[in-house]
Write a protein that holds these residues in place. Structure first.
Motif, PDB file in Angstrom:
ATOM      1  N   THR A  75       0.836  -1.205   0.000  1.00 56.65           N
ATOM      2  CA  THR A  75       0.000   0.000   0.000  1.00 56.65           C
ATOM      3  C   THR A  75       0.875   1.261   0.000  1.00 56.65           C
ATOM      4  N   GLN A  95      -8.275   0.520  -0.781  1.00 56.36           N
ATOM      5  CA  GLN A  95      -8.816  -0.624  -0.037  1.00 56.36           C
ATOM      6  C   GLN A  95     -10.260  -0.362   0.395  1.00 56.36           C
ATOM      7  N   ASP A  99      -5.762  -1.788  -4.902  1.00 59.10           N
ATOM      8  CA  ASP A  99      -5.330  -2.290  -3.593  1.00 59.10           C
ATOM      9  C   ASP A  99      -6.363  -3.278  -3.056  1.00 59.10           C
ATOM     10  N   GLU A 100      -6.086  -4.542  -3.203  1.00 61.14           N
ATOM     11  CA  GLU A 100      -6.911  -5.624  -2.659  1.00 61.14           C
ATOM     12  C   GLU A 100      -8.381  -5.551  -3.034  1.00 61.14           C
TER      13      GLU A 100
HETATM   14 MG   LIG Z   1      -2.052  -2.758   2.217  1.00 60.12          MG
END
Ligand SMILES: [Mg+2]
Ligand SMILES: Nc1ncnc2c1ncn2[C@@H]1O[C@H](COP(=O)(O)OP(=O)(O)OP(=O)(O)O)[C@@H](O)[C@H]1O
Length: 236
Positions: free
Chosen positions: A43, A85, A156-157
């Motif tokens: 991140t 995220q 991000d994810e």
């Molecule tokens: Mg992360």
């Protein structure tokens, strides 16, 4: 010249570096996985590239233009989009309003294009985003990024909170969008094997340093190396 070129980047939080001398690249139309254990610095890299964290040393460029040191809104105007995220959609607005808010002024990508990629959104246009399921919200979040016509997408994810089967279905759609629209994608993901299957190339980050740089299928063929990376051991 690559679409994204990260050269010997060191960055972190406050005075403490979390990533050290990271070099990576993403080409137009290419999906690249950025993998590593919790706390490895994934991140931090995405946020530094997007201009949300300062660069301590090194350089980041987008299509040959240096972007390290620029404010995040200027970087975003140059065509870089971050899917965070927490998804970054407006819960009080409807699906259609969220999409229109992100649409480029030249409307080169239409709402219809997004519905073609994510048919599940077709009947949800007038529903408030906060009332969508987790998977529907993630489709909308991705739709909002795509409709803005980015050249580079940092994700991000995407799988966070999603049923594995939904995530598994979304990856090929992402890959299709990337090649059809020639968008470079840097994909941070904990579902390592699914991410590698969908990606062209991959990087592994271990305690803030790149320990693998190569073809995704090469990395998928090294389960012991991957396991040691996720256990935070020395990468060999
Ligand atoms: Mg992360
Ligand atoms: N706001 C912050 N202030 C101080 N340190 C931070 C901050 N955010 C992250 N860190 C630290 O920086 C390092 C890298 O964190 P980062 O969030 O980049 O990891 P990550 O690879 O994204 O992990 P995860 O898979 O858990 O999301 C960690 O040691 C973390 O504790």
């Amino acid at each position: 010249m690559s679409l994204l070129d990260v050269h010997e980047l060191t960055s972190g939080h406050g005075d403490v570096p979390a990533v050290h001398d990271v070099s990576l690249r993403v080409e137009a139309g290419e999906m690249v996985a950025l993998l590593g254990a919790n706390g490895a610095g994934k991140t931090t890299i995405l946020h530094t590239v997007a201009g949300l964290l300062p660069t301590m040393s090194g350089q980041v460029s987008l299509d040959g233009t240096t972007i390290s040191g620029l404010a995040s809104h200027k970087i975003s105007r140059l065509g870089l989009s971050l899917l965070p995220q927490d998804r970054g959609i407006f819960f009080q607005l409807t699906v259609a309003e969220n999409l229109r808010l992100h649409q480029r002024s030249d409307a080169s990508v239409q709402v219809d294009d997004i519905v073609r990629y994510f048919p599940a959104l077709a009947n949800l246009m007038s529903r408030k985003a906060g009332l969508l399921s987790g998977g529907e919200q993630q489709m909308l979040a991705l739709g909002c990024r795509i409709i803005a016509g980015p050249r580079l997408l940092l994700i991000d994810e995407m799988s966070l909170g999603l049923a594995p089967i939904i995530f598994k279905r979304m990856l090929p759609v992402l890959s299709q969008i990337s090649s059809e629209k020639q968008i470079g994608v840097l994909l941070v993901e904990q579902h390592v094997h699914l991410a590698l299957k969908a990606s062209d190339r991959a990087y592994v980050l271990n305690r803030g340093r790149i320990t693998f740089d190569g073809a995704a299928h090469e990395l998928a063929a090294r389960p012991e190396f991957l396991e040691s990376s996720y256990l935070g051991g020395s990468a060999g």
